[in-house]
Enzyme design. Structure first.
Site, PDB file in Angstrom:
ATOM      1  N   VAL A  96       0.820  -1.207   0.000  1.00  0.00           N
ATOM      2  CA  VAL A  96       0.000   0.000   0.000  1.00  0.00           C
ATOM      3  C   VAL A  96       0.855   1.259   0.000  1.00  0.00           C
ATOM      4  CG1 VAL A  96      -0.164   0.050   2.539  1.00  0.00           C
ATOM      5  CG2 VAL A  96      -1.979   1.102   1.164  1.00  0.00           C
ATOM      6  N   LYS A  97       2.078   1.162   0.488  1.00  0.00           N
ATOM      7  CA  LYS A  97       2.925   2.344   0.624  1.00  0.00           C
ATOM      8  C   LYS A  97       3.431   2.895  -0.703  1.00  0.00           C
ATOM      9  CE  LYS A  97       2.892   2.759   5.139  1.00  0.00           C
ATOM     10  NZ  LYS A  97       2.358   3.969   5.795  1.00  0.00           N
ATOM     11  N   ASP A  98       3.240   2.157  -1.787  1.00  0.00           N
ATOM     12  CA  ASP A  98       3.580   2.715  -3.099  1.00  0.00           C
ATOM     13  C   ASP A  98       2.806   4.006  -3.347  1.00  0.00           C
ATOM     14  OD1 ASP A  98       5.099   0.452  -3.431  1.00  0.00           O
ATOM     15  OD2 ASP A  98       3.985  -0.329  -5.141  1.00  0.00           O
TER      16      ASP A  98
END
Length: 358
Positions: free
Chosen positions: A60-62
């Site tokens: 999700v951190k992309d």
């Protein structure tokens, strides 16, 4: 030529545009929403997980990584050939390393020395300059975030992206994650839950879903042991009680970040999730659903399961499947490590066949 029935089945799975996207950056987002079948049947709800492990950088951190870098570009803080510096427990660093490679920036990552070796190795493979430092509290000047900030300030043409308090992180989820969930559920989502680290995913997604639904969507924040968020919400902002520690990485918090602060008032409830429940769910999802998730994702699914039981049958609950287990497999599937955490007995006997590492 394919038989008609086989062709129809294949066609029904084409849910995204066939058009090419623009490199790594263009592939971020638009992840599937996956039904957790057995938990849905058990609760009478639709329990859905946003498959963020399918982002090109694997988490999700992309999304946050792209938005904080583009924020630095818009503000003129970094120019071509410059350096991006961040303090991160892992996944934001991995996303930043990918985005930096795609955009031609150098990447320097300060991280607590408690993180998994898989994450450290991957960051190095992506060309990042990785600097593990002792894990100390945020109010200590040697905290990894403060070290990252000081290093960026010492360089020319460098930006500290400040994921915890840079609200471009939250904005990523207001502009992408929230709208995707709303569209994928056709506006029928009743509840959203996930844990927080920076607060960006929970706060941004909650803000969008609350606004678009006129406040109808319920938002429950999930919290691991050792984090203060649960006590803060339950005490209506009067307490910040930290107790214990957790096997999860990258979630839990000792303060209310700038990403979280604007949307604290939108939280309907908080759920404290024990590590025993998290590890049980991690193994259960692997066995029943064939989904190989990290501990923070498993914690989120436990929270969705609990939220479904609270809201009752017929509701649609969405959570976030942050990343896959391959970044933590040397721990999560190691009998020795699980024993050291007192968690082997939390895994039912029929699931212990997946503990394949010594």
């Amino acid at each position: 030529m394919f038989p008609r029935r086989l062709y129809a089945t294949a066609a029904s799975r084409l849910v995204t545009s066939a058009k090419p996207v623009d490199g790594f950056v263009g592939a971020i987002g638009n992840t599937p929403l996956v039904r957790i079948n057995n938990l849905s049947k058990e609760t009478g709800c639709e329990i859905l997980g946003k498959a963020e492990f399918m982002n090109p950088g694997g988490s999700v951190k992309d999304r946050a990584a792209l938005f904080v870098v583009e924020d630095a570009e818009r503000k003129g803080l970094v120019r071509p050939g410059g350096t991006i510096v961040e303090g991160t427990a892992g996944n934001t660093g991995i996303g930043l390393a990918h985005v930096c490679r795609a955009k031609g920036y150098k990447c320097v990552i300060y991280m607590p020395d408690t993180q998994s070796q898989e994450k450290i190795d991957l960051l190095k493979m992506l060309g990042a300059d990785v600097r593990p430092v002792p894990a100390v509290a945020f109010d200590n000047p040697m905290n990894y975030n403060h070290q990252a900030k000081r290093y960026a300030e010492s360089l020319d043409n460098a930006a500290w992206t400040n994921q915890f308090d840079n609200t471009a992180n939250r904005q990523a989820h207001i502009e992408t994650t929230g709208p995707e969930i709303w569209a994928q559920t056709e506006g029928k989502v009743d509840g959203f839950t996930c844990a927080t680290g920076t607060g960006g995913t929970f706060a941004g997604t909650t803000r969008f879903l609350k606004d678009v639904s006129g406040g109808r969507v319920k938002a429950f924040v999930a919290d691991p042991p050792g984090s203060v968020i649960h006590s803060y919400v339950k005490s209506k902002g009067k307490e910040l009680v930290r107790g214990g520690s957790s096997i999860t990485e990258g979630i839990g918090q000792g303060r209310i970040t700038d990403n979280m602060q604007p949307d604290v008032g939108l939280i309907d409830d908080a759920l404290k999730i024990p590590d025993a429940d998290t590890i049980h769910m991690l193994y259960r999802l692997l066995d029943e659903e064939g989904i190989y998730l990290g501990a923070s994702s498993a914690l989120n699914v436990v929270a969705a399961y609990e939220m479904a039981k609270i809201l009752g049958p017929g509701k649609t609950i969405v959570t976030v499947l942050c990343d896959g287990a391959y970044r933590y497999q040397s721990r999560l599937f190691s009998r020795k490590w699980l024993e050291s955490k007192g968690l082997v007995d939390a895994i039912p006997a029929h699931l212990q066949k997946y503990i394949v590492l010594a």
